[in-house]
Design an enzyme around this catalytic site. Structure first.
Site, PDB file in Angstrom:
ATOM      1  N   CYS A 178       0.841  -1.210   0.000  1.00 23.51           N
ATOM      2  CA  CYS A 178       0.000   0.000   0.000  1.00 23.51           C
ATOM      3  C   CYS A 178       0.870   1.251   0.000  1.00 23.51           C
ATOM      4  CB  CYS A 178      -0.925  -0.014   1.213  1.00 23.51           C
ATOM      5  SG  CYS A 178      -2.013   1.410   1.311  1.00 23.51           S
TER       6      CYS A 178
ATOM      7  N   CYS B 255      -6.424  -4.298   6.826  1.00 25.06           N
ATOM      8  CA  CYS B 255      -7.602  -3.426   6.795  1.00 25.06           C
ATOM      9  C   CYS B 255      -8.705  -3.971   5.909  1.00 25.06           C
ATOM     10  CB  CYS B 255      -7.222  -2.014   6.413  1.00 25.06           C
ATOM     11  SG  CYS B 255      -6.730  -1.796   4.697  1.00 25.06           S
TER      12      CYS B 255
END
Lengths: 380, 357
Positions: free
Chosen positions: B101, B197
């Site tokens: 990410c 997440c």
């Protein structure tokens, strides 16, 4: 540094008369439903206001039902007329593809939870409902239709809809129109249109936030959403918001600077087309509200443009965002034939009575840099 | 400088944005919407980018007094992080999505977009430091070693580090919470997020099973004898001992560990603990966070987990792969993880582990 507001279709400054009215009424004691002197005094102010609104839209005072928003008025009308129709064996709800979410979402809810059959009328490339398609729907399903709800003017593009034709086609079928954007901007007559119901909102015309009205034809009794003290023909219970109501009426008596707004809008379109020959003015071939311009800037993303304009002290709009705050491709532009990409490259500029030539010149002075950076940052 | 502050809705990024403003920068808060269909609420330490998180971020921006916007990066996140995570597991490796990410979203998609729009860099609430030296801007561990996030930032190139601002590297987490409290930020006591997440349930194995299927296959010993059956090879990790469900005991009764996952044959290989020991690891696709590593053997440290120990090693670059030779053998190292080389507190570079021996 100037601070330019070109989002009058979202909300517009409160007019001095409305501000004066709400300030005064806030200091007055009395529940309009009380029977004593204090109550009757407040009630009189509310009823005076009701008559003002009624006169503005050509309806009976008793046809005005005050609500807390245009959204609430839409919900009462759509759900109420649907439930009334269903009790007579009619379960079809007809709306257009370009309705505001305050119609789209309750209609979808009626389908998902209340057994409605939902039929959506397509629009043309200019964003006007297709009357032929509506006629086909009425011919085929007429006896089963509980309610038809078509907006009076679209909030994103400003395109006007042929409501009198819709009412004529509908015959005995109840027709509701969301006139939130049209009220005070163009002529609007409830009685002439022959409608069953019509939604209004105060803050789009210089009144306060949190007050709206449903105009509902006399003697049409529909089930309520809010039950309680039985106010507003027992269709909308809750203590009447007298300060906001009197301010709504004050704003409704203000004059909308229609000629000035149209001139600014036209000048803006002319200059933007000169600066960026590849732009698309959405709905350009049809009648639109005076103040709204919806522009597609190819090769950009509208949320980037909004940020850059905001940074340059210009407040414009990208259309709607989902509950997570993510900018979504406009369902209105998609219905008009845009691709996801071009729909997401569009901005709405909406002018109002307080807009000036200086505002216009400032926007045009920052646009080249905004569009250039917006194109550079485009990743889609 | 004109900066974009990436605001997750947590305490760290809120304080980072506030500090950047205080340092005199022109800051705009941006919340990244990474899930196409976000959940409404966050549950404990799980998940992020819920609608509630975006509201928390907006509120923090308002309190700090900066503009706030939401950027939709759901597509980029799905393609660059979630798909990569699945593909890596399907190939029998163990990926770190936070690292991906940072590499593909926060300091690529976001930084690129920010730069095109006329901004100079991106502020985040990562616990890491940067320093300007004769080698340019370099990446270093945070003062708070327990919270240090330099591992997941080790994929940043010099170019990306140049545009990265980490205002929290000199402070401990405890003090950041106190500072948030003093600044009137409502997120001061919001729980840290730990899990992945995009797996809001926290059940990684279940999440993978739903997407990759649960094709059973053999568990074999090192001689290739089948001694059990697994329920989807990717739910196992190198070094794993528990949950193998083996009924055939070893001759001496010693436990067995996962040694290898072979996705092509859908086989899990198990063996004795000492078989897990490795002393050399090689990594592909190296990224240098400062001066390039050469073929000259250097002494330093290698770290193979986000909050793992820094292991003494010597390292060099053989022209294709980053090679680290450990001073002490290491048990259980999965390929797909990042090997991050440190020179003291400075991050030298990183690579994705592809071979161990």
């Amino acid at each position: 540094m100037p601070s330019i507001y070109v989002d009058h279709a979202a909300t517009t400054p409160m007019s001095p008369a409305a501000f004066e009215a709400i300030s005064t009424q806030l200091q007055v004691l009395g529940n309009p439903s009380s029977l004593h002197t204090h109550g009757r005094s407040t009630r009189k102010s509310v009823e005076d206001a009701r008559e003002v609104i009624a006169k503005q839209v050509h309806c009976l005072p008793s046809e005005v039902i005050f609500t807390a928003s245009g959204t609430e008025a839409n919900n009462i009308a759509l759900k109420g007329l649907y439930w009334q129709g269903r009790s007579q064996g009619k379960n079809v709800v007809v709306i257009s593809a370009i309705e505001h979410h305050a119609i789209l979402d309750p209609a979808q809810w009626l389908k998902d939870h209340e057994g409605a059959e939902l039929i959506t009328v397509d629009v043309t490339a200019d964003g006007v409902i297709d009357l032929v398609s509506l006629k086909n729907i009425i011919d085929k399903k007429g006896s089963e239709i509980a309610v038809i709800s078509i907006m009076h003017a679209n909030n994103e593009t400003g395109t006007l809809q042929p409501i009198s034709d819709v009412v004529a086609m509908a015959g005995q079928i109840p027709v509701h129109t969301d006139a939130v954007q049209s009220f005070k901007k163009i002529p609007l007559s409830f009685s002439q249109l022959g409608l069953y119901a019509m939604s209004l909102s105060a803050h789009k015309i210089g009144g306060p936030l949190g007050i709206g009205a449903l105009i509902l034809k006399r003697a049409v009794e529909i089930p309520a959403l809010l039950h309680g003290g039985g106010q507003e023909r027992e269709i909308r219970s809750g203590t009447l918001n007298a300060p906001s109501i009197v301010a709504f009426a004050a704003a409704a008596q203000d004059e909308y600077q229609i000629a000035q707004v149209i001139e600014l809008r036209n000048e803006f379109i002319k200059q933007v087309k000169e600066q960026f020959p590849d732009v698309i003015i959405n709905g350009k071939n049809v009648d639109r509200l005076p103040g709204i311009v919806n522009v597609t800037f190819p090769g950009t993303q509208s949320d980037t443009l909004l940020l850059l304009l905001d940074k340059a002290n210009v407040s414009a709009s990208t259309g709607s965002a989902c509950s997570a705050g993510v900018h979504e491709a406009s369902h209105v532009l998609l219905a008009m034939g845009h691709t996801q990409q071009s729909a997401q490259s569009s901005l709405r500029f909406s002018f109002g009575s307080t807009s000036t030539h200086d505002d216009l010149n400032f926007i045009l002075s920052v646009l080249p840099d905004v569009i250039a950076r917006g194109r550079a940052a485009n990743t889609k | 400088m004109k900066l974009i502050a990436a605001m997750s809705g947590g305490v760290d990024s809120a304080v980072a944005a506030a500090r950047a403003v205080e340092a005199g920068h022109d800051v705009i808060g941006v919340h990244l919407a990474l899930a196409a269909n976000p959940q409404k609420y966050r549950s404990g330490a799980r998940g992020c980018c819920t609608i509630e998180d975006s509201h928390d971020a907006r509120r923090a921006a308002d309190v700090i007094g900066i503009p706030f916007y939401i950027w939709d990066m759901a597509e980029e996140f799905h393609d660059g992080v979630v798909e990569d995570f699945l593909a890596e597991y399907a190939a029998g490796r163990t990926p770190n999505p936070c690292l991906r990410c940072n590499e593909k979203i926060k300091f690529a998609a976001v930084l690129d977009r920010a730069r095109s729009m006329g901004f100079d860099g991106v502020v985040t609430g990562h616990y890491a430091r940067t320093q300007i030296s004769e080698n340019g801007k370099t990446l270093h561990r945070a003062v708070d070693h327990a919270k240090d996030q330099s591992y997941v930032l080790s994929v940043l190139t010099i170019e990306q580090i140049a545009g990265a601002i980490f205002p929290l590297g000199d402070t401990t987490k405890v003090d950041i919470r106190k500072e948030a409290e003093a600044r009137g930020l409502a997120v001061a006591q919001k729980p840290d997020s730990h899990d992945i997440c995009f797996v809001p349930s926290g059940d990684n194995a279940g999440w993978l099973r739903d997407r990759l299927g649960s094709e059973t296959g053999p568990i074999v010993d090192q001689d290739g004898n089948k001694i059990g059956e697994h329920k989807g090879a990717y739910t196992y990790t190198i070094g794993q001992r528990k949950g193998l469900g083996l009924t055939v005991p070893t001759a001496d009764g010693s436990p067995r560990f996962v040694l290898k996952i072979e996705p092509v044959t859908n086989t899990v290989v198990v063996g004795a603990r000492e078989e897990l020991a490795i002393t050399t690891m090689r990594g592909e696709r190296p990224v240098w966070c400062g001066p390039k590593v050469t073929d000259k053997e250097q002494a330093g440290f290698v770290q193979i987990r986000a909050h793992g120990a820094a292991l003494p090693c010597t390292y060099h670059f053989d022209g294709t792969l980053l090679v680290a030779n450990l001073s002490e053998p290491l048990l259980g190292l999965a390929t797909g993880q990042a090997m991050v080389i440190y020179d003291g507190d400075r991050v030298v570079g990183s690579a994705t582990i592809c071979q161990t021996q």
